[in-house]
Enzyme design. Structure first.
Site, PDB file in Angstrom:
ATOM      1  N   ARG A   1      -6.101   7.085  -1.023  1.00 15.13           N
ATOM      2  CA  ARG A   1      -7.172   7.461  -0.729  1.00 15.13           C
ATOM      3  C   ARG A   1      -8.521   7.264  -1.622  1.00 15.13           C
ATOM      4  O   ARG A   1      -8.583   7.449  -2.683  1.00 15.13           O
ATOM      5  CB  ARG A   1      -7.148   9.093  -0.302  1.00 15.13           C
ATOM      6  CG  ARG A   1      -6.193   9.450   0.528  1.00 15.13           C
ATOM      7  CD  ARG A   1      -5.885  10.945   0.768  1.00 15.13           C
ATOM      8  NE  ARG A   1      -7.011  11.542   1.091  1.00 15.13           N
ATOM      9  CZ  ARG A   1      -7.437  12.739   0.791  1.00 15.13           C
ATOM     10  NH1 ARG A   1      -6.834  13.453   0.016  1.00 15.13           N
ATOM     11  NH2 ARG A   1      -8.395  13.206   1.298  1.00 15.13           N
TER      12      ARG A   1
ATOM     13  N   ASP B   1       6.754  -4.161   5.698  1.00 10.00           N
ATOM     14  CA  ASP B   1       7.418  -4.892   6.892  1.00 10.00           C
ATOM     15  C   ASP B   1       7.734  -4.319   7.990  1.00 10.00           C
ATOM     16  O   ASP B   1       7.996  -3.209   7.931  1.00 10.00           O
ATOM     17  CB  ASP B   1       8.477  -5.742   6.164  1.00 10.00           C
ATOM     18  CG  ASP B   1       8.473  -6.811   5.011  1.00 10.00           C
ATOM     19  OD1 ASP B   1       7.302  -7.562   5.417  1.00 10.00           O
ATOM     20  OD2 ASP B   1       9.205  -6.444   3.933  1.00 10.00           O
TER      21      ASP B   1
ATOM     22  N   GLN C   1      -2.700   7.150   1.974  1.00 11.35           N
ATOM     23  CA  GLN C   1      -2.821   6.814   3.551  1.00 11.35           C
ATOM     24  C   GLN C   1      -2.098   5.607   4.052  1.00 11.35           C
ATOM     25  O   GLN C   1      -2.171   4.508   3.270  1.00 11.35           O
ATOM     26  CB  GLN C   1      -4.318   6.871   3.976  1.00 11.35           C
ATOM     27  CG  GLN C   1      -5.289   5.897   3.438  1.00 11.35           C
ATOM     28  CD  GLN C   1      -6.602   6.093   3.899  1.00 11.35           C
ATOM     29  OE1 GLN C   1      -7.212   6.667   4.525  1.00 11.35           O
ATOM     30  NE2 GLN C   1      -7.237   5.564   2.800  1.00 11.35           N
TER      31      GLN C   1
ATOM     32  N   SER D   1     -10.832   9.507  -2.425  1.00 12.25           N
ATOM     33  CA  SER D   1     -10.915  10.348  -3.630  1.00 12.25           C
ATOM     34  C   SER D   1     -10.090  10.258  -4.698  1.00 12.25           C
ATOM     35  O   SER D   1     -10.480  10.667  -5.844  1.00 12.25           O
ATOM     36  CB  SER D   1     -10.774  11.726  -2.713  1.00 12.25           C
ATOM     37  OG  SER D   1     -11.757  12.162  -1.555  1.00 12.25           O
ATOM     38  N   THR D   2      -8.828   9.874  -4.251  1.00 18.05           N
ATOM     39  CA  THR D   2      -8.104   9.570  -5.553  1.00 18.05           C
ATOM     40  C   THR D   2      -8.451   8.516  -6.352  1.00 18.05           C
ATOM     41  O   THR D   2      -8.217   8.425  -7.634  1.00 18.05           O
ATOM     42  CB  THR D   2      -6.489   9.263  -4.873  1.00 18.05           C
ATOM     43  OG1 THR D   2      -6.188  10.085  -3.797  1.00 18.05           O
ATOM     44  CG2 THR D   2      -5.300   9.130  -5.754  1.00 18.05           C
ATOM     45  N   GLY D   3      -8.764   7.263  -5.732  1.00 20.18           N
ATOM     46  CA  GLY D   3      -9.347   6.153  -6.462  1.00 20.18           C
ATOM     47  C   GLY D   3     -10.514   6.644  -7.329  1.00 20.18           C
ATOM     48  O   GLY D   3     -10.945   5.980  -8.460  1.00 20.18           O
TER      49      GLY D   3
ATOM     50  N   LEU E   1       5.760   4.896  -4.577  1.00 20.04           N
ATOM     51  CA  LEU E   1       4.419   4.758  -5.120  1.00 20.04           C
ATOM     52  C   LEU E   1       4.513   4.549  -6.608  1.00 20.04           C
ATOM     53  O   LEU E   1       5.328   5.144  -7.309  1.00 20.04           O
ATOM     54  CB  LEU E   1       3.531   6.171  -5.295  1.00 20.04           C
ATOM     55  CG  LEU E   1       3.730   6.792  -3.557  1.00 20.04           C
ATOM     56  CD1 LEU E   1       3.149   8.212  -3.877  1.00 20.04           C
ATOM     57  CD2 LEU E   1       2.794   6.200  -2.385  1.00 20.04           C
ATOM     58  N   GLU E   2       3.629   3.392  -6.869  1.00 17.67           N
ATOM     59  CA  GLU E   2       3.375   2.762  -8.119  1.00 17.67           C
ATOM     60  C   GLU E   2       2.239   3.400  -8.791  1.00 17.67           C
ATOM     61  O   GLU E   2       1.242   2.860  -8.628  1.00 17.67           O
ATOM     62  CB  GLU E   2       3.441   1.120  -7.925  1.00 17.67           C
ATOM     63  CG  GLU E   2       4.812   0.787  -7.457  1.00 17.67           C
ATOM     64  CD  GLU E   2       4.302  -0.430  -6.628  1.00 17.67           C
ATOM     65  OE1 GLU E   2       3.139  -0.833  -6.179  1.00 17.67           O
ATOM     66  OE2 GLU E   2       5.265  -1.118  -6.257  1.00 17.67           O
TER      67      GLU E   2
END
Length: 173
Positions: free
Chosen positions: A93, A111, A138, A95-97, A120-121
């Site tokens: 998101r 895929d 998201q 806001s996260t970035g 999540l990395e």
């Protein structure tokens, strides 16, 4: 083309599965996914692509967990997703970035046919406190054109939790 939020909503339960689903998390062209309360970290400072790398579980307490820069944390979404009609994509998101928190290094592309929880990395550019169940990323969906085969790799399909790298299996072929 990217599906609109209204199209995602129309396809829920048939061509798109998100469990649990909350209509309040629909955006104009995506759906917010939340962070589970556990993370994995690799135990060794040096990782080897040809072998399984040991990990340990870290619980994220309700009052938060401080993440350190320069360290990779593997997390997962609370939501199980599946689609056999669209190409799923995952992004952080905004806001996260804007807090300097990244939720994927390279694996934001899904895929068609993938079913499971998204690993999540997670890494950060400065110390940041994270919390369980926060809407951290998201998912959005693309149409696919032309003939295609569904994702059939056994490495990550139908996972039940956080998935460390299984790249070592590629060397066993």
């Amino acid at each position: 083309m990217i599906l609109s939020g209204k199209e995602i909503l129309k396809n829920i339960g048939s061509n798109i599965i998100i469990e649990p689903f909350d209509e309040k998390k629909i955006n104009p062209n995506s759906y917010n996914l939340s962070l589970h309360n556990e993370l994995l970290v690799y135990e060794n400072d040096i990782l080897d692509m040809k072998t399984p790398n040991p990990t340990k579980v870290i619980k994220i307490p309700e009052d938060g967990l401080l993440l350190e820069p320069g360290k990779l944390y593997l997390g997962r979404t609370n939501e199980f997703t599946s689609t056999s009609k669209y190409v799923p994509m995952l992004e952080g998101r905004s806001s996260t970035g804007r807090l300097g928190l990244f939720i994927h290094v390279t694996a934001g592309f899904g895929d068609i046919g993938f079913s499971g929880y998204w690993t999540l990395e997670i890494f950060c550019v400065q110390p940041i406190k994270v919390y369980p169940n926060v809407e951290i990323c998201q998912i959005y969906y693309h149409d696919i054109h032309g003939e295609y085969d569904l994702y059939s790799s056994g490495k990550y399909q139908n996972n039940k939790g956080i998935q460390p790298s299984l790249m070592y299996k590629d060397f066993e072929k």
